[in-house]
Design an enzyme around this catalytic site. Structure first.
Site, mmCIF file in Angstrom:
data_model
loop_
_atom_site.group_PDB
_atom_site.id
_atom_site.type_symbol
_atom_site.label_atom_id
_atom_site.label_comp_id
_atom_site.label_asym_id
_atom_site.label_seq_id
_atom_site.Cartn_x
_atom_site.Cartn_y
_atom_site.Cartn_z
ATOM 1 N N TYR A 297 37.901 48.383 36.301
ATOM 2 C CA TYR A 297 39.210 47.843 35.330
ATOM 3 C C TYR A 297 40.439 48.792 35.244
ATOM 4 O O TYR A 297 40.463 49.772 34.626
ATOM 5 C CB TYR A 297 38.273 47.980 33.707
ATOM 6 C CG TYR A 297 38.822 47.078 33.002
ATOM 7 C CD1 TYR A 297 38.090 45.566 32.772
ATOM 8 C CD2 TYR A 297 40.473 46.838 32.252
ATOM 9 C CE1 TYR A 297 38.497 44.747 32.110
ATOM 10 C CE2 TYR A 297 40.618 46.346 31.442
ATOM 11 C CZ TYR A 297 39.597 45.157 31.001
ATOM 12 O OH TYR A 297 40.458 44.440 30.763
ATOM 13 N N TYR A 341 44.534 39.538 36.877
ATOM 14 C CA TYR A 341 43.896 40.223 35.414
ATOM 15 C C TYR A 341 43.342 38.858 34.351
ATOM 16 O O TYR A 341 43.357 37.871 33.594
ATOM 17 C CB TYR A 341 45.015 39.950 33.849
ATOM 18 C CG TYR A 341 44.589 41.503 33.103
ATOM 19 C CD1 TYR A 341 43.674 42.427 32.558
ATOM 20 C CD2 TYR A 341 45.201 40.975 31.521
ATOM 21 C CE1 TYR A 341 43.072 42.474 32.200
ATOM 22 C CE2 TYR A 341 44.698 40.889 30.534
ATOM 23 C CZ TYR A 341 44.064 41.780 30.858
ATOM 24 O OH TYR A 341 43.948 42.359 29.202
#
Length: 388
Positions: A297, A341
């Site tokens: 991430y 995102y």
């Protein structure tokens, strides 16, 4: 930390379908429609129909509740529905909850999804605009008056301490940005397709909050992503090779807050990621040296370095060199810095593609993939394997 041994979830469930909308800066449609499009695409990929679904999992900070999505997709009765807290930290936890439901026989086909207009609508990067009084929100009251108003400003505190602790410069973060953008440049689905960067480009990008530059921060995206989770046995009869959930875990560290855990003894690490790492390695029976691809991430580059260290891929303060030397393929879809995102859900989809052998930037022979969720908050992670 619990001394428990391996849990019994390993090998009981698999991701059998993935689907997404396009990733854009202005979708031109509602978040509910994005969710429905992504869910239907994932079901098509799995060779299933809305009528096969009996479970749904999503995040909080989401405007499309499970029951509304079920209705809009034309699903029937549901026996399981759930949502996980803490924004991007919930990404892999959605698969964990789906796998738990499947393994326990509570549901047979569970769809995990995330959809939002995070660029054209509400922008998470804009920080705190208004917050209802809550126990959780009280922690922000110690940071907001001093100008720490956005996610970038919260992460900058830890990033500055990391650089100081290990005698590094902001160039250390640039290696992550360069790797992500190189992969994004060859991924037609990525926002930054055809647009790689160099360390010089990173160093020339404007400051957001020192020591973070523009190219250290993920982009804000409109779009949707969905995943279909079912038993390994059922997945074997579906069109694609199953991506088996070898391990799934959630983790919160001592003294945990949401992005502002400034009162811990050490700001140069991510204890919540350490909790997840220990659980994943124990359950999967694997270690860092067994992983073929890492999908980490990357809402902010410093936290990628800290994750590598918490998972034991390298020593403390050594992650920048680890990335620069390309010892492990990282974020082969371009990550949230380069592709989109979607709070980590598109990273899970990339992990599935790597295990299937269908990724645009396919790593030859990849069969063990680590996927992580948002950091700086209570978080989660997965190990996906082939051979189901």
């Amino acid at each position: 930390m619990s001394a428990r041994g391996r849990d019994r979830l390993s090998g009981r469930a698999a991701v059998a379908g993935i689907g997404a909308t396009e990733f854009s800066k202005d979708s031109g449609r509602s978040e509910l429609r994005l969710a429905v499009e992504a869910v239907r695409a994932a079901l098509d990929d799995a060779g299933l129909t809305p009528g096969d679904v009996d479970g749904l999992v999503t995040f909080t900070m989401d405007t499309s509740p499970e029951i509304t999505v079920a209705q809009a997709c034309g699903m029937g009765d549901l026996s399981f529905f759930s949502r996980v807290h803490y924004g991007g930290g919930a990404a892999c936890a959605t698969v964990l909850q789906a796998a738990l439901a499947v393994a326990a026989g509570v549901a047979e086909v569970v769809v995990c999804y995330r959809a939002f207009n995070e660029r054209s609508g509400r922008r998470f990067g804009a920080g705190v605009q208004h917050r209802e009084p809550s126990a959780e929100g009280a922690a922000l009251g110690w940071a907001l008056p001093f100008g720490l108003l956005t996610p970038a400003s919260w992460v900058a505190m830890a990033a500055q301490r990391y650089l100081h602790r290990y005698g590094l410069t902001p160039e250390a973060f640039g290696h992550v940005a360069v790797v992500d953008r190189r992969y994004a440049a060859t991924n037609p689905a990525a926002h930054f397709y055809g647009r790689p960067i160099t360390l010089a480009d990173h160093a020339a990008s404007r400051w957001i909050v020192e020591p973070l530059r523009l190219l250290d921060c993920c982009q804000e995206t409109d779009g949707g992503q969905a995943l279909v989770v079912t038993s390994v046995e059922r997945a074997r009869d579906l069109p694609h090779p199953p991506a088996v959930v070898a391990a799934a875990a959630q983790g919160a560290g001592r003294g945990q807050e949401q992005m502002t855990s400034f009162y811990r003894d050490d700001l140069a690490g991510l204890p919540e990621t350490g909790v997840v790492a220990r659980r994943l390695w124990r359950t999967a029976g694997l270690g860092p040296g067994d992983i073929d691809v890492g999908i980490l991430y990357d809402h902010f580059t410093p936290f990628v370095l800290m994750q590598l260290e918490e998972f034991g891929f390298c020593g403390r303060g050594e992650a920048a060199d680890f990335v620069a030397e390309e010892r492990l393929p990282l974020n082969t879809h371009g990550g949230q810095l380069g592709e989109a995102y979607l709070h980590g859900m598109n990273g899970i989809a990339e992990g599935v593609r790597q295990v299937r052998g269908t990724a645009v930037n396919q790593v030859p022979g990849a069969s063990r993939v680590l996927v992580t969720a948002g950091t700086g908050v209570p978080t989660s992670g997965l190990v996906l394997t082939g051979g189901g």
